[in-house]
Enzyme design. Structure first.
Site, short mmCIF file in Angstrom:
data_model
loop_
_atom_site.label_atom_id
_atom_site.label_comp_id
_atom_site.label_asym_id
_atom_site.label_seq_id
_atom_site.Cartn_x
_atom_site.Cartn_y
_atom_site.Cartn_z
N ARG A 136 -4.68 -9.97 3.18
CA ARG A 136 -4.45 -10.18 1.57
C ARG A 136 -3.15 -9.49 1.18
O ARG A 136 -2.61 -8.58 1.83
CB ARG A 136 -5.43 -9.21 0.88
CG ARG A 136 -5.39 -9.31 -0.46
CD ARG A 136 -6.06 -7.93 -1.23
NE ARG A 136 -5.28 -6.76 -1.01
CZ ARG A 136 -4.32 -6.18 -1.23
NH1 ARG A 136 -3.18 -6.99 -1.95
NH2 ARG A 136 -3.90 -5.08 -0.85
N LYS A 194 0.81 -1.29 -0.04
CA LYS A 194 0.04 0.16 0.16
C LYS A 194 0.99 1.14 0.00
O LYS A 194 1.95 1.24 0.43
CB LYS A 194 -0.88 0.09 0.99
CG LYS A 194 -2.02 -1.04 1.13
CD LYS A 194 -3.09 -0.54 0.19
CE LYS A 194 -4.22 -1.94 0.10
NZ LYS A 194 -5.54 -1.40 -0.05
#
Length: 124
Positions: free
Chosen positions: A103, A69
């Site tokens: 994830r 991210k």
């Protein structure tokens, strides 16, 4: 997203889970995802990680998706392809704080880190 990000996310997830149940989805089939990186600042994302245990009060398994991210890049200065270590660290912290599902892009490395953590827990 101004204000207390955790309270806003809790409220949204609770309403969403209730709506799903009203449509006939069994509670045991619902997983909540705080949406790391979606419409939140770097600080808000890390607040959600730091306070992630509070999401467990909803009574649903928590999914955490920190892998690669931009928030990880913001704190490390690393490009997306260089975020293996920060991604593994964030996944491990999420699991330590109660995430039942993570994830990830780097499965083997993340599993290995979780195995080390579990081995430590087994000795405590």
């Amino acid at each position: 997203m101004a204000g207390d990000v955790l309270q806003q996310v809790l409220s949204f997830l609770e309403l969403s889970a209730q709506a799903m149940q009203a449509l006939g989805v069994e509670k045991t089939r619902i997983v909540v995802d705080p949406g790391i990186g979606f419409g939140k600042t770097v600080a808000q994302n890390f607040t959600l990680l730091a306070r992630q245990r509070e999401l467990l009060a909803l009574g649903y398994p928590v999914l955490a998706g920190w892998s690669r991210k931009s928030s990880l890049g913001a704190v490390t200065g690393l490009d997306v392809g260089q975020r293996l270590q920060p991604s593994v660290a964030a996944a491990l912290l999420a699991v330590e704080r109660g995430a039942r599902i993570v994830r990830v892009h780097d499965v083997r490395e993340t599993v290995d880190a979780i195995k080390v953590w579990q081995a430590m827990l087994a000795q405590a």
